[in-house]
Design an enzyme around this catalytic site. Structure first.
Site, short mmCIF file in Angstrom:
data_model
loop_
_atom_site.label_atom_id
_atom_site.label_comp_id
_atom_site.label_asym_id
_atom_site.label_seq_id
_atom_site.Cartn_x
_atom_site.Cartn_y
_atom_site.Cartn_z
N SER A 1 4.70 7.25 2.78
CA SER A 1 3.55 8.17 2.90
C SER A 1 2.38 7.48 3.61
O SER A 1 1.55 8.16 4.22
CB SER A 1 3.11 8.65 1.51
OG SER A 1 2.89 7.55 0.65
N ASP B 1 -5.62 -17.65 2.01
CA ASP B 1 -5.23 -18.96 1.47
C ASP B 1 -5.96 -20.01 2.31
O ASP B 1 -5.63 -20.23 3.47
CB ASP B 1 -3.71 -19.10 1.58
CG ASP B 1 -3.21 -20.48 1.16
OD1 ASP B 1 -4.04 -21.42 1.02
OD2 ASP B 1 -2.00 -20.63 0.98
N ASP C 1 3.77 -20.16 0.43
CA ASP C 1 4.01 -21.18 -0.59
C ASP C 1 3.13 -20.91 -1.81
O ASP C 1 2.41 -19.93 -1.85
CB ASP C 1 3.74 -22.58 -0.02
CG ASP C 1 2.32 -22.72 0.50
OD1 ASP C 1 1.44 -21.89 0.14
OD2 ASP C 1 2.06 -23.64 1.28
N PRO D 1 -6.25 -1.22 -5.31
CA PRO D 1 -7.31 -2.18 -5.60
C PRO D 1 -7.87 -2.82 -4.33
O PRO D 1 -7.13 -3.10 -3.39
CB PRO D 1 -6.61 -3.25 -6.44
CG PRO D 1 -5.35 -2.65 -6.92
CD PRO D 1 -4.99 -1.54 -6.00
N HIS E 1 0.82 -1.21 0.00
CA HIS E 1 0.00 0.00 0.00
C HIS E 1 0.86 1.26 0.00
O HIS E 1 0.44 2.30 -0.51
CB HIS E 1 -0.97 0.00 1.19
CG HIS E 1 -2.20 -0.83 0.94
ND1 HIS E 1 -3.48 -0.33 1.01
CD2 HIS E 1 -2.33 -2.14 0.59
CE1 HIS E 1 -4.34 -1.30 0.73
NE2 HIS E 1 -3.68 -2.40 0.48
N ASP E 2 2.05 1.18 0.58
CA ASP E 2 2.96 2.33 0.51
C ASP E 2 3.42 2.55 -0.93
O ASP E 2 3.29 3.65 -1.48
CB ASP E 2 4.18 2.10 1.43
CG ASP E 2 5.11 3.31 1.43
OD1 ASP E 2 4.62 4.44 1.22
OD2 ASP E 2 6.32 3.13 1.64
N VAL F 1 0.83 3.59 -4.24
CA VAL F 1 0.45 4.98 -4.55
C VAL F 1 1.56 5.92 -4.10
O VAL F 1 2.10 5.79 -3.00
CB VAL F 1 -0.90 5.40 -3.91
CG1 VAL F 1 -2.04 4.63 -4.54
CG2 VAL F 1 -0.89 5.23 -2.42
C1 HEM Z 1 -3.66 -7.40 -7.25
C2 HEM Z 1 -4.42 -6.58 -6.58
C3 HEM Z 1 -4.73 -6.75 -5.12
C4 HEM Z 1 -5.96 -6.71 -4.56
C5 HEM Z 1 -7.27 -6.48 -5.28
C6 HEM Z 1 -5.79 -6.94 -3.14
C7 HEM Z 1 -6.82 -6.96 -2.24
C8 HEM Z 1 -6.70 -7.30 -0.92
C9 HEM Z 1 -7.80 -7.34 0.03
C10 HEM Z 1 -9.24 -6.98 -0.27
C11 HEM Z 1 -7.28 -7.75 1.21
C12 HEM Z 1 -8.04 -7.93 2.51
C13 HEM Z 1 -8.10 -6.64 3.25
C14 HEM Z 1 -9.00 -6.72 4.45
O1 HEM Z 1 -10.19 -7.00 4.30
O2 HEM Z 1 -8.53 -6.51 5.57
C15 HEM Z 1 -5.88 -7.98 1.02
C16 HEM Z 1 -5.02 -8.43 2.00
C17 HEM Z 1 -3.68 -8.64 1.79
N1 HEM Z 1 -2.95 -8.27 0.68
FE1 HEM Z 1 -3.70 -7.76 -1.11
N2 HEM Z 1 -4.46 -7.13 -2.87
C18 HEM Z 1 -3.77 -7.01 -4.04
C19 HEM Z 1 -2.40 -7.08 -4.19
C20 HEM Z 1 -1.51 -7.34 -3.17
C21 HEM Z 1 -0.08 -7.28 -3.31
C22 HEM Z 1 0.67 -6.89 -4.57
C23 HEM Z 1 0.43 -7.62 -2.10
C24 HEM Z 1 1.86 -7.70 -1.66
C25 HEM Z 1 2.88 -7.92 -2.46
C26 HEM Z 1 -0.69 -7.92 -1.23
C27 HEM Z 1 -0.58 -8.37 0.06
C28 HEM Z 1 -1.65 -8.61 0.90
C29 HEM Z 1 -1.52 -9.26 2.20
C30 HEM Z 1 -0.27 -9.87 2.77
C31 HEM Z 1 -2.80 -9.26 2.76
C32 HEM Z 1 -3.18 -9.78 4.15
C33 HEM Z 1 -3.03 -8.65 5.13
C34 HEM Z 1 -3.25 -9.05 6.58
O3 HEM Z 1 -3.47 -10.21 6.89
O4 HEM Z 1 -3.18 -8.14 7.43
N3 HEM Z 1 -1.85 -7.70 -1.90
N4 HEM Z 1 -5.54 -7.68 -0.28
#
Ligand code: HEM
Ligand SMILES: *[C@@H]1O[C@H](CO)[C@@H](O)[C@H](O)[C@H]1NC(C)=O
Ligand SMILES: *[C@@H]1O[C@H](CO)[C@@H](O)[C@H](O)[C@H]1NC(C)=O
Length: 340
Positions: free
Chosen positions: A89, A257, A265, A171, A79-80, A83
């Site tokens: 930021s 997952d 993994d 996203p 998220h950093d 954007v």
């Molecule tokens: C491709 C577009 C992506 C979308 C649409 C997306 C969307 C989301 C959403 C909706 C969540 C759950 C947030 C919540 O309800 O609390 C999430 C969690 C997460 N995202 Fe993504 N994400 C994307 C890309 C990424 C990328 C590129 C990374 C890191 C390289 C990432 C890492 C994570 C991680 C690790 C979590 C879990 C966070 C936690 O357990 O605190 N995401 N993401």
């Protein structure tokens, strides 16, 4: 074998990308490689020689206490960088900042960065940026859950501005694949990076809130119809899990997952094949013809995921960094800009 030429291209791409990340020589040969012009590895070698030890020790302590922080750090770094670039930021905590945006509501891990920063400031005042600390902490957190190790490039400066409206562009899981491809492309990340970085969802959780539409959304006949479809048993599980809406309760989170939520993994991709992708954007990586071949490759050979993940992370960590003489600052407190 129909997928052969594609596979070959992918492997060649990956090999050339990995080579250029670790060797400036290959980077020169590759010419237009997106891994050109990276920050140095040795930026703090003189000014803060024990930086990586400090960060590693702190991340280990925090993740030992609460392993879910590892995923949260990884998402915070995304998220950093996603954007206005990797400029910390997202850490600024004032009215109207990215951190206060709707899209940042469930971001976590700020206390880990603050703790590391306090320790680093004690030993080497005004030397190490918050953006660099977050980048390195993310690498360490990934390794702790079984992910790949990579060398971190250093020299990012911290921004002096942060706007909530920027954060809301990240996203949130209901976009089309076209939108995601464009979002990544405009940040120098290609479709392979999109698929591979989405694999970060091999760990971590989502709030039930974010998937209500997918799990409980009804169609014209009053039947739940997730699009793309979800495996029947898994949908049943999700509907039970997200039935109660007590805010902030543990039961209001679901693993991204479904099969190996605590291990970094490639199982995340195999889940998609079984219609067990939680976010619709994740499941669509398998239903869209532009991304499915990449997903299939990663299922067939999980070591490609391991090797490409860190390459894509290096690219992510170098988006729009502030590194010029007069760009940004070294914040002394990650939540506030320096006052001078
Ligand atoms: C491709 C577009 C992506 C979308 C649409 C997306 C969307 C989301 C959403 C909706 C969540 C759950 C947030 C919540 O309800 O609390 C999430 C969690 C997460 N995202 Fe993504 N994400 C994307 C890309 C990424 C990328 C590129 C990374 C890191 C390289 C990432 C890492 C994570 C991680 C690790 C979590 C879990 C966070 C936690 O357990 O605190 N995401 N993401
Ligand atoms: C609504 O969902 C049910 C169950 O998934 C399905 O059988 C039906 O065809 C759907 N109707 C429409 C109009 O999409
Ligand atoms: C950093 O700034 C915040 C907000 O002003 C403050 O609450 C916090 O105590 C500061 N942290 C340190 C270590 O000074």
């Amino acid at each position: 074998m129909k997928s052969f030429p594609f596979l070959l291209t992918l492997v060649v791409l990956i090999i050339s990308a990995s080579a250029s990340a670790s060797s400036p020589l290959f980077s020169t040969l590759a010419g237009t490689s997106p891994l050109d012009n990276l920050l140095p590895f040795n930026y703090y070698h003189q000014s803060c020689p024990t930086l990586e030890e400090i960060i590693n020790k702190k991340v280990k302590e925090w993740v030992a206490k609460d392993y879910t922080l590892a995923a949260s750090l990884l998402r915070l770094h995304f998220h950093d960088c996603a954007v206005t670039g990797c400029d910390a930021s997202i850490l600024l905590n004032h009215e109207g900042s990215e951190r206060r945006a709707e899209a940042s509501k469930t971001l976590r891990g700020f206390q880990v960065i603050d703790d590391i920063k306090a320790e680093v400031e004690k030993l080497y005042p005004a030397t190490v940026s918050c953006a660099d600390i977050l980048t390195a902490a993310t690498r360490d957190a990934t390794v702790l859950l079984g992910g790949p190790y990579w060398m971190v490039h250093y020299g990012r400066k911290d921004s002096r501005v942060s706007n909530a409206k920027d954060a809301d562009m990240v996203p949130h899981g209901r976009e089309s694949i076209t939108t995601l491809i464009e979002f990544f492309q405009s940040r120098g990340l290609n479709v392979i990076d999109l698929v591979v970085l989405s694999g970060a969802h091999t760990i971590g959780r989502t709030a039930c809130d974010s998937i209500q539409h997918r799990v409980h959304g009804l169609n014209g006949t009053g039947m739940p119809t997730p699009n793309p479809p979800i495996d029947d048993h898994y949908l049943d599980f999700l509907q039970r899990k997200c039935r109660s809406c007590a805010p902030d309760s543990e039961s209001n989170y679901v693993d991204l997952d479904a099969t190996t939520p605590t291990t970094f993994d490639a199982q995340f991709y195999a889940n998609l094949q079984k219609k067990m992708g939680l976010l619709s954007t994740d499941q669509m990586l398998y239903s869209d013809s532009r991304t499915r071949p990449i997903v299939n490759t990663l299922i067939q050979d999980p070591s490609i995921f391991r090797n490409q993940f860190w390459v894509s992370m290096v690219k992510l960590g170098n988006i729009q960094v502030l590194s010029g003489q007069n760009e940004g600052e070294i914040r002394t407190n990650c939540s506030v800009v320096n006052s001078y």
